[in-house]
Design an enzyme around this catalytic site. Structure first.
Site, PDB file in Angstrom:
ATOM      1  N   VAL A   1      36.085  33.626  28.455  1.00 43.76           N
ATOM      2  CA  VAL A   1      35.266  32.879  29.180  1.00 43.76           C
ATOM      3  C   VAL A   1      34.125  33.258  29.292  1.00 43.76           C
ATOM      4  O   VAL A   1      32.499  33.328  30.343  1.00 43.76           O
ATOM      5  CB  VAL A   1      36.148  33.471  31.021  1.00 43.76           C
TER       6      VAL A   1
ATOM      7  N   TYR B   1      38.000  46.337  39.759  1.00 35.93           N
ATOM      8  CA  TYR B   1      38.916  44.899  40.031  1.00 35.93           C
ATOM      9  C   TYR B   1      39.286  44.425  40.913  1.00 35.93           C
ATOM     10  O   TYR B   1      39.053  43.823  42.015  1.00 35.93           O
ATOM     11  CB  TYR B   1      40.614  45.742  40.249  1.00 35.93           C
TER      12      TYR B   1
ATOM     13  N   SER C   1      43.836  38.462  44.290  1.00 40.76           N
ATOM     14  CA  SER C   1      44.825  39.387  44.299  1.00 40.76           C
ATOM     15  C   SER C   1      45.164  40.018  45.736  1.00 40.76           C
ATOM     16  O   SER C   1      43.960  39.700  46.735  1.00 40.76           O
ATOM     17  CB  SER C   1      44.552  40.290  43.437  1.00 40.76           C
TER      18      SER C   1
HETATM   19  P1  NDP Z   1      48.233  38.717  31.747  1.00 42.89           P
HETATM   20  O1  NDP Z   1      47.243  39.891  31.491  1.00 42.89           O
HETATM   21  O2  NDP Z   1      49.617  38.571  31.594  1.00 42.89           O
HETATM   22  O3  NDP Z   1      47.286  37.364  31.651  1.00 42.89           O
HETATM   23  C1  NDP Z   1      46.250  37.428  30.959  1.00 42.89           C
HETATM   24  C2  NDP Z   1      44.840  36.622  30.014  1.00 42.89           C
HETATM   25  O4  NDP Z   1      43.431  36.339  30.265  1.00 42.89           O
HETATM   26  C3  NDP Z   1      45.391  37.359  28.847  1.00 42.89           C
HETATM   27  O5  NDP Z   1      45.723  35.696  27.581  1.00 42.89           O
HETATM   28  C4  NDP Z   1      43.825  37.867  28.171  1.00 42.89           C
HETATM   29  O6  NDP Z   1      43.785  37.843  26.665  1.00 42.89           O
HETATM   30  C5  NDP Z   1      43.547  36.923  29.007  1.00 42.89           C
HETATM   31  N1  NDP Z   1      42.659  36.722  28.701  1.00 42.89           N
HETATM   32  C6  NDP Z   1      41.373  38.387  29.736  1.00 42.89           C
HETATM   33  N2  NDP Z   1      40.144  38.102  28.860  1.00 42.89           N
HETATM   34  C7  NDP Z   1      39.351  37.173  28.176  1.00 42.89           C
HETATM   35  C8  NDP Z   1      38.142  36.007  28.040  1.00 42.89           C
HETATM   36  N3  NDP Z   1      37.086  36.585  28.566  1.00 42.89           N
HETATM   37  N4  NDP Z   1      38.329  35.239  28.051  1.00 42.89           N
HETATM   38  C9  NDP Z   1      39.498  34.275  28.232  1.00 42.89           C
HETATM   39  N5  NDP Z   1      39.709  34.312  28.416  1.00 42.89           N
HETATM   40  C10 NDP Z   1      41.319  36.177  28.618  1.00 42.89           C
HETATM   41  O7  NDP Z   1      47.416  38.417  33.198  1.00 42.89           O
HETATM   42  P2  NDP Z   1      48.374  37.960  34.946  1.00 42.89           P
HETATM   43  O8  NDP Z   1      49.197  35.996  33.966  1.00 42.89           O
HETATM   44  O9  NDP Z   1      48.544  38.494  35.811  1.00 42.89           O
HETATM   45  O10 NDP Z   1      47.147  37.767  35.267  1.00 42.89           O
HETATM   46  C11 NDP Z   1      46.304  36.608  35.587  1.00 42.89           C
HETATM   47  C12 NDP Z   1      45.222  36.786  36.951  1.00 42.89           C
HETATM   48  O11 NDP Z   1      46.872  36.474  37.823  1.00 42.89           O
HETATM   49  C13 NDP Z   1      44.368  37.916  36.620  1.00 42.89           C
HETATM   50  O12 NDP Z   1      43.283  36.642  37.063  1.00 42.89           O
HETATM   51  C14 NDP Z   1      44.791  38.971  37.173  1.00 42.89           C
HETATM   52  O13 NDP Z   1      43.758  39.371  37.732  1.00 42.89           O
HETATM   53  C15 NDP Z   1      45.185  37.953  38.427  1.00 42.89           C
HETATM   54  N6  NDP Z   1      46.533  38.421  39.102  1.00 42.89           N
HETATM   55  C16 NDP Z   1      47.472  39.213  38.969  1.00 42.89           C
HETATM   56  C17 NDP Z   1      48.628  39.785  39.255  1.00 42.89           C
HETATM   57  C18 NDP Z   1      50.023  40.364  38.091  1.00 42.89           C
HETATM   58  O14 NDP Z   1      50.714  41.173  39.496  1.00 42.89           O
HETATM   59  N7  NDP Z   1      50.217  39.955  37.173  1.00 42.89           N
HETATM   60  C19 NDP Z   1      48.236  40.299  40.840  1.00 42.89           C
HETATM   61  C20 NDP Z   1      47.381  39.747  41.305  1.00 42.89           C
HETATM   62  C21 NDP Z   1      47.032  38.574  40.875  1.00 42.89           C
HETATM   63  P3  NDP Z   1      44.004  39.233  25.915  1.00 42.89           P
HETATM   64  O15 NDP Z   1      45.297  39.412  26.603  1.00 42.89           O
HETATM   65  O16 NDP Z   1      44.085  38.400  24.255  1.00 42.89           O
HETATM   66  O17 NDP Z   1      43.274  39.845  26.592  1.00 42.89           O
END
Ligand code: NDP
Length: 246
Positions: A63, A154, A141
């Site tokens: 992205v 963050y 978040s």
């Molecule tokens: P995960 O780390 O489980 O999943 C995030 C995904 O995004 C991974 O598959 C990662 O790929 C991918 N990703 C990272 N960089 C890029 C990029 N440049 N282009 C495309 N894809 C990318 O995250 P969560 O499911 O836990 O979180 C999802 C969202 O929710 C995030 O924005 C997070 O900040 C937000 N959030 C999550 C919370 C939580 O407690 N889990 C709490 C509050 C907010 P790769 O593994 O290859 O890096």
């Protein structure tokens, strides 16, 4: 079915909250395109969500790459016609206290969580403007509401996401595009599962329900906001955090 015949793009959809959202959207009748960094992983996830009557596809996309993002959306518009829903879910952390954070850690998180959301929304927003309809949902978040120790970068991005959400709601409302964000509390995903039990217990205690969230809790909120049931809701930050921020 609340999303029947809609087409949705979910970034960072290979796992965690993005994957759970894709499962829910597909079950509600949407065609879903998952994008993520790792081609094989995102395609595997998409195959695992195969649901009768809808298409679920996985594609590699970083992205933060403007040219790739623009090419992806141009091709997708040709293939699918409409792009009804965008979920800007991709997000990363690279934690360190202010006095120890490297410039690289700052740049990494700003690039994905802020610039990535900007680039993807700009490309999708252009198509939604032509269609005169669309829904953009952003991953915020609780940290975007009260900050967090060790998360300068963050926190900056999640406060920023809320600012972009409200700005885009104002700019794009006239094109019948709604823009909202969801602010999850502490959700058990690969992002948080790696944390020590002590930290997870501390997070649990911050919830007045004394619980950690599940990816499905966030997927349900996205589904509601994406659906026509939320037709009069735009510019909001919906907390889904078990009462962490009250
Ligand atoms: P995960 O780390 O489980 O999943 C995030 C995904 O995004 C991974 O598959 C990662 O790929 C991918 N990703 C990272 N960089 C890029 C990029 N440049 N282009 C495309 N894809 C990318 O995250 P969560 O499911 O836990 O979180 C999802 C969202 O929710 C995030 O924005 C997070 O900040 C937000 N959030 C999550 C919370 C939580 O407690 N889990 C709490 C509050 C907010 P790769 O593994 O290859 O890096």
């Amino acid at each position: 079915m609340r999303l029947k015949n809609k087409t949705a793009v979910i970034t960072g959809g290979a796992r965690g909250i993005g994957k759970a959202t894709a499962e829910k959207f597909a079950a509600e009748g949407a065609n879903v395109i998952l994008v993520d960094l790792k081609d094989e992983e995102v395609k595997d996830t998409a195959r695992g969500i195969a649901t009768d009557g809808v298409q679920v596809m996985g594609k590699a996309l970083d992205v933060t790459n403007k040219a790739d993002v623009e090419h992806f959306f141009t091709t997708l518009q040709e293939e699918m016609g409409m792009i009804d829903i965008l979920v800007n879910n991709a997000g990363i952390t690279a934690d360190a206290q202010l006095l120890k954070m490297s410039e690289e850690e700052w740049d990494q998180v700003i690039n994905v969580n802020l610039k990535g959301v900007f680039l993807v929304s700009q490309a999708a927003g252009q198509i939604m403007k032509e269609q005169k309809q669309g829904v953009i949902l952003n991953a915020s978040s609780v940290v975007g509401q009260f900050g967090n120790f060790g998360q300068t970068n963050y926190a900056a991005t999640k406060f920023g996401v809320n600012g972009m959400t409200k700005t885009w709601a104002k700019e794009l409302g006239k094109f019948n595009i709604r823009v909202n964000s969801v602010a999850p509390g502490f959700i058990l995903t690969p992002m948080t599962e790696a944390m020590p039990d002590k930290v997870l217990d501390m997070m649990r205690e911050k919830s007045v329900l004394n619980e950690l969230g599940r990816p499905e809790d966030i997927a349900n909120a996205y589904t509601f906001l994406a659906s026509d049931e939320a037709r009069f809701i735009t510019g909001t930050v919906l907390s889904v955090d078990g009462g962490v921020v009250i």
